[in-house]
Scaffold this motif. Sequence first.
Motif, PDB file in Angstrom:
ATOM      1  N   ARG A 224       0.829  -1.207   0.000  1.00 17.67           N
ATOM      2  CA  ARG A 224       0.000   0.000   0.000  1.00 17.67           C
ATOM      3  C   ARG A 224       0.863   1.257   0.000  1.00 17.67           C
ATOM      4  O   ARG A 224       0.561   2.230  -0.686  1.00 17.67           O
TER       5      ARG A 224
ATOM      6  N   THR B 178       1.635   9.245  -6.042  1.00 17.21           N
ATOM      7  CA  THR B 178       2.081  10.608  -5.755  1.00 17.21           C
ATOM      8  C   THR B 178       3.080  11.076  -6.803  1.00 17.21           C
ATOM      9  O   THR B 178       2.986  12.198  -7.315  1.00 17.21           O
TER      10      THR B 178
ATOM     11  N   GLN C 148       0.971   4.085  -2.935  1.00 18.46           N
ATOM     12  CA  GLN C 148       0.722   5.492  -2.651  1.00 18.46           C
ATOM     13  C   GLN C 148       1.874   6.359  -3.152  1.00 18.46           C
ATOM     14  O   GLN C 148       1.649   7.418  -3.738  1.00 18.46           O
TER      15      GLN C 148
END
Length: 64
Positions: A39, A47, A43
């Motif tokens: 995860r 980003t 992420q």
Amino acid sequence: MFPVGPELLVIIAVVVLLFGANKLPKLARSIGQATGELRKGKQQAETELEEMRNDIHEEEPTED
């Protein structure tokens, strides 16, 4: 989709037979840590992609 009912019981029984009851907490902890790392990596990638998209849009010359 996640298995439910008898299928879930069969999967749990197989896991207990393969790893033994003593190793299950360690196995579950390892799976949890791996999931957290995945995860976090996802992420970070999202980003970075968003930052790249923003940079591209800022660099585009405007047509007069």
